[in-house]
Design a protein around this motif. Structure first.
Motif, PDB file in Angstrom:
ATOM      1  N   GLU A   1       0.799  -1.221   0.000  1.00  8.55           N
ATOM      2  CA  GLU A   1       0.000   0.000   0.000  1.00  8.55           C
ATOM      3  C   GLU A   1       0.836   1.279   0.000  1.00  8.55           C
ATOM      4  N   LEU A   2       2.149   1.159   0.067  1.00  9.60           N
ATOM      5  CA  LEU A   2       2.991   2.344  -0.102  1.00  9.60           C
ATOM      6  C   LEU A   2       2.968   2.827  -1.549  1.00  9.60           C
ATOM      7  N   ILE A   3       2.502   1.975  -2.469  1.00  6.62           N
ATOM      8  CA  ILE A   3       2.336   2.368  -3.859  1.00  6.62           C
ATOM      9  C   ILE A   3       0.889   2.787  -4.071  1.00  6.62           C
ATOM     10  N   GLN A   4       0.704   3.980  -4.614  1.00  9.80           N
ATOM     11  CA  GLN A   4      -0.634   4.528  -4.819  1.00  9.80           C
ATOM     12  C   GLN A   4      -0.784   5.039  -6.247  1.00  9.80           C
ATOM     13  N   PRO A   5      -1.998   5.038  -6.794  1.00 15.89           N
ATOM     14  CA  PRO A   5      -3.224   4.518  -6.182  1.00 15.89           C
ATOM     15  C   PRO A   5      -3.248   2.989  -6.193  1.00 15.89           C
ATOM     16  N   GLN A   6      -4.302   2.416  -5.654  1.00 14.23           N
ATOM     17  CA  GLN A   6      -4.479   0.977  -5.708  1.00 14.23           C
ATOM     18  C   GLN A   6      -4.614   0.532  -7.165  1.00 14.23           C
ATOM     19  N   PRO A   7      -4.237  -0.712  -7.484  1.00 14.18           N
ATOM     20  CA  PRO A   7      -4.234  -1.157  -8.882  1.00 14.18           C
ATOM     21  C   PRO A   7      -5.521  -0.878  -9.658  1.00 14.18           C
ATOM     22  N   ASP A   8      -6.672  -1.053  -9.034  1.00 15.70           N
ATOM     23  CA  ASP A   8      -7.930  -0.839  -9.742  1.00 15.70           C
ATOM     24  C   ASP A   8      -8.123   0.606 -10.191  1.00 15.70           C
ATOM     25  N   ASN A   9      -7.370   1.526  -9.583  1.00 14.21           N
ATOM     26  CA  ASN A   9      -7.509   2.943  -9.938  1.00 14.21           C
ATOM     27  C   ASN A   9      -6.360   3.483 -10.790  1.00 14.21           C
ATOM     28  N   ILE A  10      -5.422   2.615 -11.189  1.00 13.30           N
ATOM     29  CA  ILE A  10      -4.296   3.085 -12.007  1.00 13.30           C
ATOM     30  C   ILE A  10      -4.807   3.786 -13.261  1.00 13.30           C
ATOM     31  N   PHE A  11      -5.775   3.174 -13.926  1.00 16.48           N
ATOM     32  CA  PHE A  11      -6.303   3.727 -15.179  1.00 16.48           C
ATOM     33  C   PHE A  11      -7.679   4.362 -14.990  1.00 16.48           C
ATOM     34  N   ARG A  12      -7.964   4.837 -13.780  1.00 20.24           N
ATOM     35  CA  ARG A  12      -9.287   5.411 -13.535  1.00 20.24           C
ATOM     36  C   ARG A  12      -9.574   6.600 -14.444  1.00 20.24           C
ATOM     37  N   ALA A  13      -8.578   7.438 -14.696  1.00 17.80           N
ATOM     38  CA  ALA A  13      -8.799   8.595 -15.572  1.00 17.80           C
ATOM     39  C   ALA A  13      -9.290   8.156 -16.949  1.00 17.80           C
ATOM     40  N   LEU A  14      -8.748   7.045 -17.454  1.00 20.83           N
ATOM     41  CA  LEU A  14      -9.147   6.544 -18.767  1.00 20.83           C
ATOM     42  C   LEU A  14     -10.507   5.862 -18.707  1.00 20.83           C
ATOM     43  N   ARG A  15     -10.785   5.231 -17.587  1.00 13.95           N
ATOM     44  CA  ARG A  15     -12.092   4.577 -17.421  1.00 13.95           C
ATOM     45  C   ARG A  15     -13.218   5.600 -17.312  1.00 13.95           C
ATOM     46  N   GLU A  16     -12.966   6.696 -16.600  1.00 15.56           N
ATOM     47  CA  GLU A  16     -13.997   7.724 -16.394  1.00 15.56           C
ATOM     48  C   GLU A  16     -14.228   8.568 -17.648  1.00 15.56           C
ATOM     49  N   THR A  17     -13.206   8.674 -18.495  1.00 19.10           N
ATOM     50  CA  THR A  17     -13.308   9.511 -19.698  1.00 19.10           C
ATOM     51  C   THR A  17     -12.960   8.671 -20.928  1.00 19.10           C
ATOM     52  N   PRO A  18     -13.937   8.039 -21.553  1.00 22.33           N
ATOM     53  CA  PRO A  18     -13.671   7.251 -22.759  1.00 22.33           C
ATOM     54  C   PRO A  18     -13.066   8.109 -23.869  1.00 22.33           C
ATOM     55  N   VAL A  19     -12.338   7.477 -24.765  1.00 20.38           N
ATOM     56  CA  VAL A  19     -11.675   8.190 -25.859  1.00 20.38           C
ATOM     57  C   VAL A  19     -12.651   9.077 -26.614  1.00 20.38           C
ATOM     58  N   LYS A  20     -13.813   8.554 -26.930  1.00 20.46           N
ATOM     59  CA  LYS A  20     -14.777   9.313 -27.751  1.00 20.46           C
ATOM     60  C   LYS A  20     -15.320  10.537 -27.031  1.00 20.46           C
ATOM     61  N   ASN A  21     -15.188  10.595 -25.713  1.00 19.95           N
ATOM     62  CA  ASN A  21     -15.752  11.706 -24.940  1.00 19.95           C
ATOM     63  C   ASN A  21     -14.765  12.823 -24.653  1.00 19.95           C
ATOM     64  N   VAL A  22     -13.476  12.634 -24.966  1.00 20.42           N
ATOM     65  CA  VAL A  22     -12.456  13.601 -24.550  1.00 20.42           C
ATOM     66  C   VAL A  22     -12.660  14.941 -25.259  1.00 20.42           C
ATOM     67  N   LYS A  23     -12.881  15.979 -24.464  1.00 17.07           N
ATOM     68  CA  LYS A  23     -12.993  17.346 -24.969  1.00 17.07           C
ATOM     69  C   LYS A  23     -11.860  18.230 -24.462  1.00 17.07           C
ATOM     70  N   VAL A  24     -11.418  17.948 -23.248  1.00 14.05           N
ATOM     71  CA  VAL A  24     -10.388  18.740 -22.569  1.00 14.05           C
ATOM     72  C   VAL A  24      -9.403  17.769 -21.923  1.00 14.05           C
ATOM     73  N   VAL A  25      -8.116  18.115 -21.933  1.00  8.01           N
ATOM     74  CA  VAL A  25      -7.111  17.327 -21.224  1.00  8.01           C
ATOM     75  C   VAL A  25      -6.389  18.245 -20.245  1.00  8.01           C
ATOM     76  N   ILE A  26      -6.329  17.833 -18.977  1.00 14.03           N
ATOM     77  CA  ILE A  26      -5.529  18.522 -17.968  1.00 14.03           C
ATOM     78  C   ILE A  26      -4.418  17.568 -17.559  1.00 14.03           C
ATOM     79  N   LEU A  27      -3.169  18.013 -17.734  1.00 12.09           N
ATOM     80  CA  LEU A  27      -2.018  17.159 -17.463  1.00 12.09           C
ATOM     81  C   LEU A  27      -1.418  17.459 -16.096  1.00 12.09           C
ATOM     82  N   GLY A  28      -1.334  16.432 -15.252  1.00  8.79           N
ATOM     83  CA  GLY A  28      -0.636  16.530 -13.983  1.00  8.79           C
ATOM     84  C   GLY A  28       0.703  15.819 -14.070  1.00  8.79           C
TER      85      GLY A  28
END
Length: 248
Positions: free
Chosen positions: A41-68
């Motif tokens: 758990e010293l590694i974050q986020p948990q594995p299920d959330n590694i690609f959460r940004a991609l899961r929440e925003t499908p390719v076809k829906n991308v209008k804006v990108v904010i880079l951290g």
């Protein structure tokens, strides 16, 4: 064993097909598996959330990108979306990050309501891709996973997104994000895409007022105007504006 290819949403896997076949991706997968095995758990986020940004925003829906840059390195904050934190952590709490406080301030200066909380998943669900350059990190060690293969992966993602989609608005806050500008511009020139890139200093407490393109101007007189401008551009294009605040 972390099987990144199985965690990656199908639409993004299709976009990233060439990168997934590369030896770089397998090397990233192996290094990440070792990190989770050894440090848990010293590694974050948990594995299920590694690609959460991609899961929440499908390719076809991308209008804006904010880079951290990195996920938050403070325990309990990282949730797989750049700049976002769990809803339970309120704006008045000490744990609420300075970058998010300044994002909320800039939203208010642009004429919208300040953030009611720091969970930005409602942005992601409206087509704002909240993408970190490194998708994992070791707690308390900024940049600790920058060299395990994430930079190459997210650079490839940015290149493919800029090459295959059109009219994305890219918000590059701070020097690290702005290093990706030539990558986006190269894809635009090669594939004749009409993206828009907006730059400002990073919203962190150390950087928010700095550079000749400050995120917020000294004295809090006004912001960089990105939130208002994004919505103006989207509406001019006949697209739905982003509801920057959610009271839910």
């Amino acid at each position: 064993m972390i099987e990144l290819s199985k965690l990656l949403p199908d639409d993004w896997a299709s976009l990233m097909e060439a990168e997934l076949r590369s030896g770089r991706f397998k090397g990233l997968e192996d290094k990440l598996s070792t990190a989770y095995t050894n440090l848990g758990e010293l590694i974050q986020p948990q594995p299920d959330n590694i690609f959460r940004a991609l899961r929440e925003t499908p390719v076809k829906n991308v209008k804006v990108v904010i880079l951290g840059q990195d996920p938050y390195q403070t325990p309990g904050l990282a949730q797989g979306l750049a700049f976002s934190i769990p809803k339970e952590i309120k704006p008045g709490w000490r744990a609420f990050p300075s970058s998010l406080r300044n994002i909320s301030k800039a939203i208010a200066l642009d004429g919208y309501q300040a953030l009611a909380h720091g969970d930005l998943s409602h942005w992601a669900q409206q087509g704002v891709l909240l993408l970190n350059a490194s998708l994992t990190v070791q707690l308390e060690l900024a940049g600790s996973h920058a060299n395990i293969g994430w930079q190459e992966f997210t650079d490839a993602l940015i290149n493919e997104l800029a090459s295959q989609k059109d009219q994305i608005i890219w918000l590059l806050w701070g020097a690290h994000a702005q290093k990706k500008k030539p990558l986006i511009e190269s894809a635009m020139a090669k594939h004749h895409k009409n993206h828009l890139i907006l730059c400002a200093s990073h919203p962190s407490g150390l950087s928010v007022y700095k550079t000749n393109e400050p995120f917020i101007y000294p004295g809090d007189s006004h912001s960089c105007g990105h939130f208002k401008r994004v919505n103006q551009i989207l509406e001019e294009r006949g697209k739905t504006a982003i509801a920057w605040n959610s009271l839910n």
